[in-house]
Design an enzyme around this catalytic site. Structure first.
Site, PDB file in Angstrom:
ATOM      1  N   SER A 558       0.690  -0.975   0.082  1.00  0.00           N
ATOM      2  CA  SER A 558       0.051   0.133   0.007  1.00  0.00           C
ATOM      3  C   SER A 558       0.742   0.988  -0.106  1.00  0.00           C
ATOM      4  CB  SER A 558      -1.087  -0.036   1.070  1.00  0.00           C
ATOM      5  OG  SER A 558      -0.346   0.010   2.424  1.00  0.00           O
ATOM      6  N   GLY A 587      -2.088  -3.810   0.886  1.00  0.00           N
ATOM      7  CA  GLY A 587      -2.322  -5.246   2.096  1.00  0.00           C
ATOM      8  C   GLY A 587      -1.192  -6.495   1.301  1.00  0.00           C
ATOM      9  N   ASN A 617       3.629  -5.666   5.825  1.00  0.00           N
ATOM     10  CA  ASN A 617       2.571  -6.270   5.766  1.00  0.00           C
ATOM     11  C   ASN A 617       2.886  -7.631   6.846  1.00  0.00           C
ATOM     12  OD1 ASN A 617       0.574  -4.548   5.634  1.00  0.00           O
ATOM     13  ND2 ASN A 617       1.146  -5.398   3.093  1.00  0.00           N
ATOM     14  N   ASP A 708      -0.676   7.830   9.641  1.00  0.00           N
ATOM     15  CA  ASP A 708      -0.894   6.729  10.940  1.00  0.00           C
ATOM     16  C   ASP A 708      -0.065   6.081  11.711  1.00  0.00           C
ATOM     17  OD1 ASP A 708      -0.634   6.096   8.465  1.00  0.00           O
ATOM     18  OD2 ASP A 708      -2.212   4.002   7.954  1.00  0.00           O
ATOM     19  N   HIS A 711       1.799   4.858   6.467  1.00  0.00           N
ATOM     20  CA  HIS A 711       1.684   5.099   5.722  1.00  0.00           C
ATOM     21  C   HIS A 711       2.091   6.295   5.480  1.00  0.00           C
ATOM     22  CE1 HIS A 711      -0.966   1.491   5.449  1.00  0.00           C
ATOM     23  NE2 HIS A 711      -0.764   1.862   4.246  1.00  0.00           N
TER      24      HIS A 711
END
Ligand code: SGN
Ligand code: CA
Length: 733
Positions: A558, A587, A617, A708, A711
């Site tokens: 992502s 993802g 991930n 966050d 990202h």
């Protein structure tokens, strides 16, 4: 000898040949022969010796009376090709490389038939194979192409030609197996014969002689025919194997002509088997099915039936056909056992009956297999070996199809290669078929065929004597079943505090077994094609790279995909006119990138430079160990090397995540980066850690750069682009 006497009385000529045969057999080696009778999708619920409530299998049951029935016999991957590859190699799917139907078995690897052949055994295979490549390691083989057909089937011959035979597949396979036994083998050598049926596989087409079996009778309905799937993962509802919604008009229900009643029947109206039949076969077939079909249509038209009534009708149609096809398999077992008796071979021949996986016989409202639930996880395993295997015994030892290869090798007195993952069950057999004190406590299972027929998601797990733990990567869900309290697996207790201990211990066994069997999911190619947006994006990417000429590719998750959102203006400024393409998928973990790059993304893409950042991930989803994730990245580099050797790779250290310096996820990424650094060779692979571009002076992350803490913001993308710009220039972009 009692069989010989009866033969003497009845058939003098046969007696003479039998006697001559026995004399020659006496001079042959005494190593035991192995007859492996193997069917396709035969569930233990449909075998008398396993307590079937719905049919009788007198011949298969002979093996139970004269040998042992394994009640806890499991597959490693509940689907055809993979199960066969497990059996041939004694290894789990991720090791032997055959994870999903449609893959190609690497026939150059070591298999038990090859080892037995080297040890002086004659090896023969007849029937369903389904591994794409031609069989290797057999002195004789004759196999069905792919799934094969029930009626008038073709068989591939050893010279590669195809020959069609008139008749019924199960009977033909039995006849061919018997012919090899009687006429074609070298009687001076011990042998292994694999007779592998297509039946009772979908679309469950019975032999003409069995069509009227069950006429006028209803087969008992399973308790869970109308399961509402509550108390378990919502993924169950995505399943496309219900009698209710996925039972096809012509193919499954055996109606003729174009589809009708779409509210009850899925639309496939072609019954391929019917089209293969000759006139005589068609006439017998129609005489059976047409009256029943017309009766149902009349009732439907008269509005006499509820939705449930129709499901019950479909269940009867399904189960009767399934059991009718089982009847021919059982006949075949009988013929082979009779011949072994007649020929005096029975005493020195190990006979096994098994099937590639189990099947749902209406349980949970389903047909098909794949799930790790009991009905499809179990494989029948009955073994008869006079003088060694105790007769009339039922065993609860946990055995698995990866055990067959080492067992056969040990039966033949041949060494078992150290890299075989299964264990010979011979010590169990010699122990009155009971588990020895050092026998296993749990088996490991893994299913990989997502995004294909029947919509079952990838999952794996462990099954101990009384419990089952399953893990679904999609949605990252655990399921735990208490098989004693809840044998039908209707309520997952993974979050029930009373089961916290069981859950924790089984989770530990799950992790340990994965380590033991060398399961590193970071390197096992996995598609997410069962998620619509992912499949569509992947198709779009494949299309784009096919048509375009690209110098620069960004590969990742992502954070890379985000060049299309927060990073858009920076992308345009820096890469807008540099022929760049974005291969970032939100993802994705390393295993998904491996899938994409080997199945389309790199088909014609040959960039000068690939910028890659992947792995966060693997950390975020399950804190995967750094060495495992690094192995995934290394595998991607190998793929790039193989497919686009001139591409220079700018391998980026995984970006820091988490607000604080001592964030556990960030620490895991740091651990991965330690390995990634070592992949730098300064020629093809250039490693760079640009963390400093994002971190504050106290090593924290700010929301301005990573809102966050994972990202990037617009400013984050500016910093990314600026940090790599000099390097891109140096690499010629
Ligand atoms: C076919 C069947 C499926 C079945 C697979 C795999 N469809 O595709 O129902 O799940 O084989 O079976 S059919 O339309 O051809 O009947 S396996 O045993 O070979 O793995
Ligand atoms: Ca099968």
């Amino acid at each position: 000898m009692q069989t010989h006497l009866s033969v003497i009385r009845s058939k003098p000529l046969l007696w003479l040949t039998t006697l001559i045969f026995c004399l020659s057999a006496l001079t042959a080696e005494q190593r035991p022969n192995i007859v492996f009778i193997f069917s396709d999708d035969h569930a233990v619920q449909a075998i008398g010796a396993y307590g079937s409530k719905i049919n009788q299998t007198p011949n298969i049951d002979r093996l139970a009376e004269e040998g042992t029935v394994f009640l806890n016999s499991f597959c490693a991957n509940s689907i055809c090709g993979p199960s066969r590859a497990n059996i041939l190699t004694g290894k789990h799917s991720h090791i032997n490389g055959f994870r999903r139907n449609g893959e190609r078995f690497d026939g150059t690897q070591t298999t038990f038939p090859k080892l037995l052949q080297q040890a002086g055994y004659q090896t023969a295979l007849v029937g369903k194979w389904h591994l794409s490549s031609n069989p290797t390691g057999f002195d004789f083989w004759e196999v069905l192409p792919g799934q094969g057909s029930y009626y008038n089937p073709a068989f591939i011959q050893m010279d590669g030609s195809r020959q069609q035979f008139t008749g019924y597949c199960t009977d033909l396979i039995t006849e061919k197996a018997l012919k090899w036994l009687k006429e074609d083998r070298d009687p001076s050598k011990p042998f292994v014969l694999m007779a592998q049926h297509k039946a009772p596989h979908r679309n469950w087409s019975p032999a003409l002689r069995h069509l009227s079996m069950f006429d006028g009778k209803d087969v008992p309905v399973p308790d869970t025919l109308f399961d509402d799937y509550s108390g378990r993962t919502p993924l169950l509802k995505e399943n496309e194997m219900t009698l209710d919604r996925h039972f096809h008009w012509g193919h499954d229900a055996k109606f003729r002509g174009p589809s009708q009643h779409p509210e009850h029947f899925a639309s496939r109206h072609r019954n391929g088997e019917y089209l293969r039949m000759n006139e005589e076969q068609k006439a017998a077939w129609d005489a059976q099915y047409e009256p029943e079909n017309q009766a149902l249509l009349a009732q439907l038209e008269a509005g006499e039936l509820s939705k449930e009534d129709v499901v019950r009708w479909k269940y009867q149609r399904y189960i009767k056909d399934y059991l009718r096809t089982v009847a021919a398999v059982d006949d075949g077992v009988g013929s082979i056992l009779d011949y072994l008796d007649e020929a005096g071979l029975a005493d020195n021949t190990v006979v096994i009956y098994s099937s590639d996986q189990g099947f749902y016989l209406g349980e949970h409202g389903w047909y098909d297999k794949r799930w790790m639930f009991e009905e499809s996880l179990k494989m029948p395993f009955l073994v008869r070996w006079p003088g060694v295997v105790k007769a009339g015994v039922k065993s609860e030892a946990l055995i698995q199809n990866i055990d067959y290869a080492p067992t056969f090798l040990e039966i033949a007195g041949t060494p078992v290669p150290a890299d075989i993952q299964g264990r010979s069950i011979l010590p169990v057999l010699r122990n009155d078929s009971q588990a020895t004190s050092d026998w296993r406590d749990a088996i490991y299972y893994a299913y990989y065929e997502n995004a294909s027929a029947h919509a079952v998601p990838i999952h794996d797990g462990v099954r101990s004597q009384n419990h089952k733990l399953m893990y679904f990567p999609r949605g990252r869900q655990w399921q735990l079943f208490d098989l004693v309290a809840d044998p039908q697996e209707l309520r997952s207790v993974h979050d029930d505090p009373q089961y916290a201990r069981v859950f924790n211990v089984l989770k530990k066994r799950y992790e340990d077994l994965r380590t033991f069997y060398d399961v590193n999911t970071a390197v096992i190619p996995m598609t997410r094609g069962d998620e619509d947006w992912w499949r569509q994006r992947n198709q779009q990417v494949n299309q784009r790279v096919r048509g375009g000429d690209f110098d620069l590719a960004f590969i990742g998750d992502s954070i890379t995909q985000g060049w299309e959102n927060n990073g858009k203006s920076t992308w345009e400024k820096h890469y807008g006119d540099r022929k760049a393409v974005n291969l970032g998928f939100s993802g994705d973990r390393t295993e998904h990138v491996i899938w994409r790059l080997t199945r389309g993304n790199l088909k014609s893409l040959r960039p000068k430079v690939a910028v890659m950042m992947i792995g966060t991930n693997n950390t975020g989803h399950h804190m995967q160990a750094p060495d495992e994730v690094a192995a995934g990245v290394e595998k991607i580099l190998e793929i790039l090397q193989e497919r686009t050797p001139d591409t220079k790779v700018l391998l980026l250290g995984i970006f820091p995540r988490g607000r604080e310096q001592f964030d556990p996820y960030r620490a895991n990424n740091t651990g991965i980066n330690q390995y990634l650094r070592r992949l730098h060779d300064g020629e093809r692979v250039h490693y760079m850690d640009i963390s400093d571009a994002f971190l504050e002076s106290d090593q924290t992350l700010s929301r301005d750069i990573m809102p966050d803490y994972l990202h990037l913001s617009r400013e984050g993308y500016v910093r990314w682009a600026e940090a790599i710009e000099p390097k891109l220039k140096e690499l010629g972009i």
